[in-house]
Design a protein around this motif. Structure first.
Motif, PDB file in Angstrom:
ATOM      1  N   HIS A   8      10.511  14.236   3.326  1.00 30.36           N
ATOM      2  CA  HIS A   8      10.555  15.438   4.322  1.00 30.36           C
ATOM      3  C   HIS A   8      11.068  16.662   4.120  1.00 30.36           C
ATOM      4  O   HIS A   8      11.977  16.933   3.426  1.00 30.36           O
ATOM      5  N   HIS A  47       3.826   7.361   6.544  1.00 22.21           N
ATOM      6  CA  HIS A  47       5.117   8.335   6.919  1.00 22.21           C
ATOM      7  C   HIS A  47       5.793   7.410   7.661  1.00 22.21           C
ATOM      8  O   HIS A  47       5.270   6.544   8.372  1.00 22.21           O
ATOM      9  N   THR A  53       8.733  13.967   9.466  1.00 23.32           N
ATOM     10  CA  THR A  53       7.726  13.012   8.241  1.00 23.32           C
ATOM     11  C   THR A  53       6.230  13.513   8.464  1.00 23.32           C
ATOM     12  O   THR A  53       5.562  13.758   7.489  1.00 23.32           O
ATOM     13  N   ARG A  54       5.929  13.114   9.803  1.00 21.81           N
ATOM     14  CA  ARG A  54       4.684  13.562  10.321  1.00 21.81           C
ATOM     15  C   ARG A  54       4.317  15.063  10.060  1.00 21.81           C
ATOM     16  O   ARG A  54       3.189  15.202   9.482  1.00 21.81           O
ATOM     17  N   ALA A  57       3.669  15.944   6.465  1.00 21.17           N
ATOM     18  CA  ALA A  57       2.216  15.468   5.915  1.00 21.17           C
ATOM     19  C   ALA A  57       1.301  16.344   6.414  1.00 21.17           C
ATOM     20  O   ALA A  57       0.478  16.678   5.719  1.00 21.17           O
ATOM     21  N   TYR A  70      -3.663   8.616   8.428  1.00 20.94           N
ATOM     22  CA  TYR A  70      -2.289   8.155   8.355  1.00 20.94           C
ATOM     23  C   TYR A  70      -1.725   6.917   8.922  1.00 20.94           C
ATOM     24  O   TYR A  70      -2.420   6.456   9.773  1.00 20.94           O
ATOM     25  N   GLU A  72       1.767   5.267  10.403  1.00 19.43           N
ATOM     26  CA  GLU A  72       3.006   5.394  10.504  1.00 19.43           C
ATOM     27  C   GLU A  72       3.741   4.130  10.397  1.00 19.43           C
ATOM     28  O   GLU A  72       3.388   3.164  10.979  1.00 19.43           O
ATOM     29  N   ILE A 142       5.818   9.732   2.727  1.00 21.81           N
ATOM     30  CA  ILE A 142       6.593  10.457   3.118  1.00 21.81           C
ATOM     31  C   ILE A 142       7.775   9.925   4.242  1.00 21.81           C
ATOM     32  O   ILE A 142       7.559   9.356   5.148  1.00 21.81           O
ATOM     33  N   GLY A 143       9.165   9.918   3.625  1.00 19.26           N
ATOM     34  CA  GLY A 143       9.937   9.398   4.326  1.00 19.26           C
ATOM     35  C   GLY A 143      11.397  10.017   4.231  1.00 19.26           C
ATOM     36  O   GLY A 143      11.540  11.374   4.174  1.00 19.26           O
TER      37      GLY A 143
END
Length: 182
Positions: A8, A47, A53-54, A57, A70, A72, A142-143
């Protein structure tokens, strides 16, 4: 299939960790992320359950102006087990800029191994469930630093150097492999 693992953008150090938001610097980082262009097409974004992270994105995908689903995945943020949460959190606090190998060398209870295995399984399952015919060509994940390295290593153990790198804000790596691998 190509998997791109990305940490992120810069986030606020204040507040509840899971709900930390991007700073103005982080927003600028995501808006000017150099590896994104209109030629990049993502089929899916995965993510963690952390807000930052969200947000990362959303900003990156806003730039390519395409609608991408997306997913999660909470285990991309922290382990499920309370004891593992405690161990993983403690190791991050004690060694915030440590490489995965440095963290694993101190992981006497195998908390990181359980965490990595569960996150890897959850990501693999999400990809399969989203598109069981394996026609996805590019997935953006994404993390957070160390867990991304360790999951990436699970996907491709030939990429040994990944365990010796600390991933900074908006840094990451991509792996290409046969669609049937996942």
């Amino acid at each position: 299939m190509r998997l791109t693992f990305l940490r992120h953008a810069h986030s606020s150090p204040a507040g509840d960790d899971k709900n930390r938001i991007l700073t103005s610097k982080g927003i600028e980082q995501a808006l000017t992320y150099k590896k994104i262009s209109n030629d990049v097409k993502y089929d899916l974004v995965i993510h963690s359950s952390a807000v930052r992270t969200r947000e990362t994105a959303e900003i990156i995908l806003y730039r390519v102006s395409t609608k991408v689903p997306y997913i999660e995945i909470p285990t991309l943020y922290l382990p499920e087990d309370d004891k593992d949460i405690s161990e993983v959190s403690k190791s991050i606090m004690l060694r915030p800029y440590a490489t995965p190998n440095e963290i694993l060398s101190k992981d006497k209870n195998n908390s990181w191994e359980r965490y990595t295995n569960k996150a890897y399984t959850d990501i693999s399952s999400a990809i399969k469930q989203y598109n069981p015919s394996s026609e996805l060509s590019h997935v953006l994940i994404i993390g957070h630093g160390t867990i991304l390295n360790l999951i990436g290593y699970k996907f491709s153990s030939q990429f040994e150097e990944i365990k010796t790198r600390y991933i900074g804000y908006l840094e990451g790596f991509s792996l290409n492999f046969n669609k049937k691998t996942i």
